[in-house]
Design a protein around this motif. Structure first.
Motif, PDB file in Angstrom:
ATOM      1  N   LYS A 188       9.967  67.783 -34.118  1.00 16.32           N
ATOM      2  CA  LYS A 188      11.306  68.068 -34.666  1.00 16.32           C
ATOM      3  C   LYS A 188      11.195  68.596 -36.094  1.00 16.32           C
ATOM      4  O   LYS A 188      11.852  69.581 -36.440  1.00 16.32           O
ATOM      5  CB  LYS A 188      12.166  66.802 -34.616  1.00 16.32           C
ATOM      6  CG  LYS A 188      13.631  67.054 -34.781  1.00 16.32           C
ATOM      7  CD  LYS A 188      14.414  65.789 -34.477  1.00 16.32           C
ATOM      8  CE  LYS A 188      15.871  66.093 -34.336  1.00 16.32           C
ATOM      9  NZ  LYS A 188      16.649  64.922 -33.960  1.00 16.32           N
TER      10      LYS A 188
ATOM     11  N   GLU B  52       7.228  63.204 -31.335  1.00 17.91           N
ATOM     12  CA  GLU B  52       8.563  63.805 -31.277  1.00 17.91           C
ATOM     13  C   GLU B  52       9.110  64.082 -32.675  1.00 17.91           C
ATOM     14  O   GLU B  52       9.713  65.129 -32.920  1.00 17.91           O
ATOM     15  CB  GLU B  52       9.518  62.903 -30.491  1.00 17.91           C
ATOM     16  CG  GLU B  52       9.148  62.803 -29.024  1.00 17.91           C
ATOM     17  CD  GLU B  52       9.920  61.732 -28.291  1.00 17.91           C
ATOM     18  OE1 GLU B  52      10.248  60.688 -28.902  1.00 17.91           O
ATOM     19  OE2 GLU B  52      10.193  61.930 -27.094  1.00 17.91           O
TER      20      GLU B  52
ATOM     21  N   ASN C 175      17.434  67.902 -28.384  1.00 16.27           N
ATOM     22  CA  ASN C 175      17.271  67.486 -29.773  1.00 16.27           C
ATOM     23  C   ASN C 175      17.708  68.564 -30.759  1.00 16.27           C
ATOM     24  O   ASN C 175      17.220  68.617 -31.884  1.00 16.27           O
ATOM     25  CB  ASN C 175      15.832  67.054 -30.035  1.00 16.27           C
ATOM     26  CG  ASN C 175      15.590  65.648 -29.549  1.00 16.27           C
ATOM     27  OD1 ASN C 175      15.843  64.694 -30.254  1.00 16.27           O
ATOM     28  ND2 ASN C 175      15.134  65.518 -28.311  1.00 16.27           N
TER      29      ASN C 175
ATOM     30  N   TRP D   8      13.259  68.206 -23.822  1.00 16.19           N
ATOM     31  CA  TRP D   8      13.309  67.414 -25.050  1.00 16.19           C
ATOM     32  C   TRP D   8      13.791  68.270 -26.226  1.00 16.19           C
ATOM     33  O   TRP D   8      14.641  67.846 -27.001  1.00 16.19           O
ATOM     34  CB  TRP D   8      11.934  66.803 -25.363  1.00 16.19           C
ATOM     35  CG  TRP D   8      11.988  65.942 -26.569  1.00 16.19           C
ATOM     36  CD1 TRP D   8      12.266  64.607 -26.607  1.00 16.19           C
ATOM     37  CD2 TRP D   8      11.833  66.361 -27.923  1.00 16.19           C
ATOM     38  NE1 TRP D   8      12.285  64.170 -27.908  1.00 16.19           N
ATOM     39  CE2 TRP D   8      12.016  65.232 -28.735  1.00 16.19           C
ATOM     40  CE3 TRP D   8      11.553  67.575 -28.537  1.00 16.19           C
ATOM     41  CZ2 TRP D   8      11.924  65.281 -30.128  1.00 16.19           C
ATOM     42  CZ3 TRP D   8      11.469  67.638 -29.922  1.00 16.19           C
ATOM     43  CH2 TRP D   8      11.649  66.498 -30.701  1.00 16.19           C
TER      44      TRP D   8
END
Length: 130
Positions: free
Chosen positions: A126, A122, A26, A22
């Motif tokens: 981030k 998420e 990203n 992930w």
């Protein structure tokens, strides 16, 4: 150089790989150290304890994947303790149903991301990695 170090229990390898994937998809491709990664992790015959300490020294952020298994590991103290002493950015991620109140006091100073219970985890990760 890997800017992000994932600290995990070997019993949580699947979740560690998922989170690494992930992170890389990203915006941080090639910047994650995960010990079991065949490209950027530990190699056969490498003295793993020393290699993990060196990886913590080189990184900018450490992501402890908090689980019952991780909490029972003696290596968590070494990895996170070293990161703390070096002033690294620590972003704890809760990956199972461990009760946050059971965490040692040294793990409660950073905002914890709850991967299972927070649908916005998420976005929070981030933002924390930026």
């Amino acid at each position: 150089m890997s800017r992000i170090f994932i600290s995990h229990s070997s019993l949580n390898e699947t979740k560690a790989v998922e989170i690494k994937h992930w992170i890389e998809t990203n915006g941080w491709d090639g910047e994650v150290f995960l010990d079991l990664d065949p490209e950027r992790g530990l190699v056969a015959g490498e003295k793993w304890a020393n290699a993990l300490k060196k990886a913590v020294h080189r990184c900018e952020a450490v992501l402890p994947l908090i689980s019952k298994e991780w909490l029972s590991s003696k290596w968590r103290l070494s990895e996170v303790g070293t990161a703390r002493l070096l002033g690294k950015h620590i972003i704890p991620i809760l990956i199972d149903d461990t009760d946050i109140s059971a965490l040692p006091t040294d793990m409660t100073s950073e905002q914890i991301i709850d991967r299972k219970g927070d649908p916005q985890w998420e976005i929070r990760l981030k933002d924390g990695l930026k």
